[in-house]
Design a protein around this motif. Structure first.
Motif, short mmCIF file in Angstrom:
data_model
loop_
_atom_site.label_atom_id
_atom_site.label_comp_id
_atom_site.label_asym_id
_atom_site.label_seq_id
_atom_site.Cartn_x
_atom_site.Cartn_y
_atom_site.Cartn_z
N GLY A 173 0.79 -1.22 0.00
CA GLY A 173 0.00 0.00 0.00
C GLY A 173 0.82 1.27 0.00
O GLY A 173 0.27 2.38 0.02
N TYR A 174 2.14 1.12 -0.04
CA TYR A 174 3.05 2.27 -0.13
C TYR A 174 3.85 2.23 -1.43
O TYR A 174 4.75 3.02 -1.63
CB TYR A 174 4.00 2.27 1.07
N PHE A 175 3.49 1.26 -2.28
CA PHE A 175 4.14 1.03 -3.58
C PHE A 175 5.58 0.54 -3.46
O PHE A 175 6.36 0.67 -4.38
CB PHE A 175 3.98 2.25 -4.50
N LYS A 176 5.89 -0.07 -2.31
CA LYS A 176 7.15 -0.77 -2.17
C LYS A 176 7.05 -2.12 -2.87
O LYS A 176 6.04 -2.82 -2.73
CB LYS A 176 7.47 -1.02 -0.69
N THR A 177 8.09 -2.48 -3.60
CA THR A 177 8.12 -3.79 -4.25
C THR A 177 8.78 -4.80 -3.31
O THR A 177 9.12 -4.50 -2.17
CB THR A 177 8.92 -3.71 -5.56
N SER A 178 9.01 -6.02 -3.83
CA SER A 178 9.67 -7.06 -3.05
C SER A 178 11.16 -6.80 -2.89
O SER A 178 11.82 -7.49 -2.12
CB SER A 178 9.45 -8.43 -3.71
N VAL A 179 11.69 -5.82 -3.62
CA VAL A 179 13.11 -5.47 -3.53
C VAL A 179 13.25 -4.22 -2.66
O VAL A 179 12.60 -3.20 -2.93
CB VAL A 179 13.72 -5.20 -4.93
N ALA A 228 -1.97 7.07 -11.92
CA ALA A 228 -0.55 7.38 -12.14
C ALA A 228 -0.13 8.57 -11.27
O ALA A 228 0.91 8.54 -10.60
CB ALA A 228 -0.29 7.69 -13.61
N ARG A 229 -0.96 9.59 -11.24
CA ARG A 229 -0.66 10.78 -10.43
C ARG A 229 -0.63 10.44 -8.94
O ARG A 229 0.33 10.77 -8.23
CB ARG A 229 -1.74 11.85 -10.67
N GLN A 231 1.93 9.01 -3.55
CA GLN A 231 1.95 8.12 -2.39
C GLN A 231 3.33 7.50 -2.19
O GLN A 231 3.83 7.42 -1.05
CB GLN A 231 0.90 7.01 -2.56
N ALA A 232 3.98 7.08 -3.28
CA ALA A 232 5.30 6.47 -3.17
C ALA A 232 6.31 7.45 -2.58
O ALA A 232 7.12 7.09 -1.71
CB ALA A 232 5.77 5.97 -4.54
N VAL A 233 6.26 8.69 -3.04
CA VAL A 233 7.21 9.69 -2.53
C VAL A 233 6.93 9.99 -1.06
O VAL A 233 7.87 10.09 -0.25
CB VAL A 233 7.15 10.98 -3.38
N LYS A 234 5.67 10.10 -0.69
CA LYS A 234 5.32 10.31 0.71
C LYS A 234 5.84 9.15 1.57
O LYS A 234 6.32 9.35 2.69
CB LYS A 234 3.80 10.45 0.87
N ALA A 235 5.72 7.94 1.03
CA ALA A 235 6.19 6.76 1.75
C ALA A 235 7.71 6.79 1.94
O ALA A 235 8.22 6.49 3.02
CB ALA A 235 5.78 5.49 1.02
N GLU A 273 -1.96 3.74 4.42
CA GLU A 273 -1.84 2.99 3.17
C GLU A 273 -2.70 3.65 2.08
O GLU A 273 -3.67 4.35 2.37
CB GLU A 273 -2.29 1.54 3.37
N TYR A 274 -2.34 3.40 0.87
CA TYR A 274 -3.05 3.93 -0.31
C TYR A 274 -4.49 3.47 -0.27
O TYR A 274 -4.78 2.27 -0.20
CB TYR A 274 -2.35 3.42 -1.55
N ASP A 275 -5.40 4.41 -0.32
CA ASP A 275 -6.83 4.09 -0.30
C ASP A 275 -7.45 4.74 -1.54
O ASP A 275 -7.88 5.89 -1.51
CB ASP A 275 -7.46 4.63 0.98
N TYR A 276 -7.48 3.98 -2.62
CA TYR A 276 -7.81 4.54 -3.93
C TYR A 276 -9.23 4.19 -4.37
O TYR A 276 -9.65 3.03 -4.25
CB TYR A 276 -6.81 4.04 -4.97
#
Length: 434
Positions: A283-289, A318-319, A324-328, A340-343
Motif C-alpha cells: 500500500g506504499y508502492f514498495k516492491t519485493s526489492v 498514475a498521479r 503516495q510512493a514519494v510520501k512513503a 496505506e493507499y486508499d484509492y
C-alpha cells in the motif's frame, strides 16, 4: 561514475514522474538528489491530451501548455522548473538494463546510473498489430498513440491527407477519442472493433448504445464483431486499405490502432515479484526489492476498498500512486507513519460535446437513469452498479463538478439499496442524499 549517482532515480518520464517530482519538492529535496530518466525528448506532460485537443484542427494543445501538473489543476512544471529545483532531467535516454541487486541502470549508449532509491514509472507500451504478424502492419500511416512523437506524426499525416479516409481499429479510449478528433478534422471515419459494443470493459450495453448512436449521428461509421487481419499498401508503402476478417475491405489514408497496452516490466523480470501482469507492491508502492518502488500502470497494488490486488491503467492513478510512493519514501526517512493507499478507481473521457466520469467498480446489477436519447439536444444520464445490495459504481454523462463529486461520494461510501426501481426514479438525486 560519481556524477551519475543519485539518491533517488525515477525511471520513466511520463505523468507519474512529473507528479513524483513535485511531491519530492513538497516533501523537501536537495539539489542533485533526484534524477528523472526518460527515453522521451521532453519534460513530463499530461498524456491524455494526445488523443484529444492535440489533434484538433483549431486551438490545438501544444507544449508547453500541457506539461504536468496542469491536468489536476496544479502548477505547470516547465523544463526550467526542474533546473530551478536541482532535479536532473535526463531525456532521450533509454535504459536497456536494470540490475536491482547492484542498483545500476545502464543506458543504450552504455552510461551507468546508480541510485539509493528507485521509483519504477515506466508505464505501458501500445500493443501493435505487427506483434501478431498481421500482414502489412508496418506500412506507413498506421499509427499508435502513446507518446508525443506518435501524436506529431499523426498530426503531420492529418495535414497531408486532408479530408481523407481514416480507419480506427479498436473501440476503447483511443478508438472513441481519436474517431471524434478525426471527424472534427473532416475525415471520413470508420471505427472497427471485435466486441459487441464499444468500451466493453466499462460500459454496459445500454450505455454503449448511446455513444454508438451519437457517433453515428456525427458521421462515424461503426463496424462491430470483426478485426483487421491485413493491410494493402501502395508503391510508396503507404497504407491504402484495411482488410477485415469478415471479408470487407475499407479504403484508408490513415489508420489509428488502439487495442490496448502492455506494462513495461521487461527490464525487471526475475528480479522482482509480479502479480496480475504488473510489479507487485504494498500500500506504499514498495516492491519485493528493498528501496525499489513501482507506480502507475506497472504496479499491482492492494485496492483497499475492494480488498484485492489490482493493476489500474489510468492517469488519475498514475498521479496519485506517484505521490503516495514519494510520501512513503520521505515518511520512512523521517521515521513517520503514513496511511496505506486508499484509492477509488476513477475513469473519464471527453469527445465531441460529451464528457463522462466513472467512479468505483463496474460489477453487479445496473440501473440506468436520466435522458440517454442520443438525438436529444442535451442528453444527460447516468448509471449505478449494485452488488450485494450496495452501490459500488457510479457513472455520469455531462455532469457538473458538483454532480460528479456526488457520484464519487456514492462509489466511495457504497450505500445500501433495496429498491432498484426507486433508485432509477431518484437517479442523480440519490447521490446528493449520501
Amino acid at each position: 561514475m560519481a556524477r551519475n549517482h543519485f539518491k533517488y532515480i525515477i525511471l520513466g518520464g511520463g505523468v507519474a514522474a512529473g507528479y513524483a517530482a513535485r511531491e519530492f519538492v513538497k516533501q523537501g529535496l536537495k539539489a542533485g538528489e533526484l534524477a528523472i530518466i526518460s527515453k522521451e525528448a521532453v519534460a513530463p506532460y499530461e498524456r491524455p491530451a494526445l488523443s484529444k485537443a492535440y489533434l484538433f484542427p483549431q486551438g490545438a494543445a501544444r507544449l508547453p501548455g500541457f506539461h504536468v501538473c496542469v491536468g489536476s489543476g496544479g502548477e505547470r512544471l516547465l523544463p526550467q522548473w526542474y533546473i530551478e529545483k536541482g532535479i536532473d532531467l535526463i531525456l532521450s535516454t533509454e535504459i536497456v538494463k536494470a540490475d536491482l541487486a547492484s542498483k545500476i541502470l545502464t543506458s543504450a549508449s552504455g552510461v551507468a546510473f546508480t541510485y539509493e532509491i528507485l521509483i519504477i514509472a515506466t508505464g505501458s507500451a501500445a500493443i501493435k498489430l505487427s506483434d501478431f504478424g498481421v500482414q502489412g502492419a508496418n506500412a506507413n500511416n498506421i499509427f499508435y498513440l502513446r507518446e508525443i512523437e506518435d501524436a506529431d506524426k499523426l498530426v503531420e499525416a492529418i495535414q497531408s491527407k486532408r479530408n481523407g479516409k481514416a480507419v480506427i481499429v479498436g473501440g476503447g479510449y483511443i478508438g472513441l477519442e481519436v474517431s471524434a478528433a478525426m471527424r472534427i478534422n473532416n475525415f471520413t471515419v470508420t471505427m472497427v472493433y471485435p466486441d459487441p459494443w464499444c468500451m466493453p470493459r466499462l460500459f454496459t450495453a445500454e450505455i454503449a448504445a448511446f455513444y454508438e448512436a451519437y457517433y453515428v449521428s456525427k458521421g462515424v461509421k461503426i463496424i462491430k464483431g470483426t478485426v483487421a487481419v491485413g493491410f494493402d499498401i501502395n508503391s510508396d508503402e503507404d497504407v491504402k486499405s484495411v482488410k477485415l476478417k469478415d471479408g470487407r475491405v475499407l479504403d484508408a489514408d490513415i489508420v489509428v490502432v488502439g487495442v490496448g497496452g502492455r506494462p513495461l516490466t521487461t527490464l525487471f523480470k526475475g528480479q522482482v515479484e509480479e502479480e496480475k501482469g504488473g510489479i507487485k507492491t504494498d500500500g506504499y508502492f514498495k516492491t519485493s526489492v528493498p528501496n525499489v518502488y513501482a507506480v502507475g500502470d506497472v504496479a499491482t497494488f492492494p485496492l483497499k476498498l475492494y480488498r484485492e490486488m489490482r493493476r489500474v491503467e489510468h492517469v488519475d492513478h498514475a498521479r496519485k500512486s506517484a505521490e503516495q510512493a514519494v510520501k512513503a519514501i520521505k515518511s520512512t526517512e523521517a521515521s513517520k507513519t503514513l496511511e496505506e493507499y486508499d484509492y477509488l478507481p476513477y475513469f473519464y473521457s471527453r469527445s465531441f460535446d460529451l464528457s463522462w466520469q466513472f467512479y468505483g467498480d463496474n460489477t453487479g446489477e445496473t440501473v440506468l437513469f436520466g435522458n440517454s436519447n442520443p438525438t436529444s439536444p442535451n442528453p444527460k444520464f447516468g448509471s449505478y452498479w449494485i452488488k450485494d445490495g450496495k452501490v459500488v459504481g457510479a457513472f455520469l454523462e455531462s455532469g457538473t463538478p458538483e454532480e460528479n463529486n456526488a457520484m464519487s461520494r456514492v462509489a466511495s461510501v457504497q450505500p445500501s439499496v433495496l429498491d432498484l426501481e426507486r433508485l432509477q426514479t431518484q437517479g442523480l438525486h440519490f447521490a446528493f442524499h449520501i
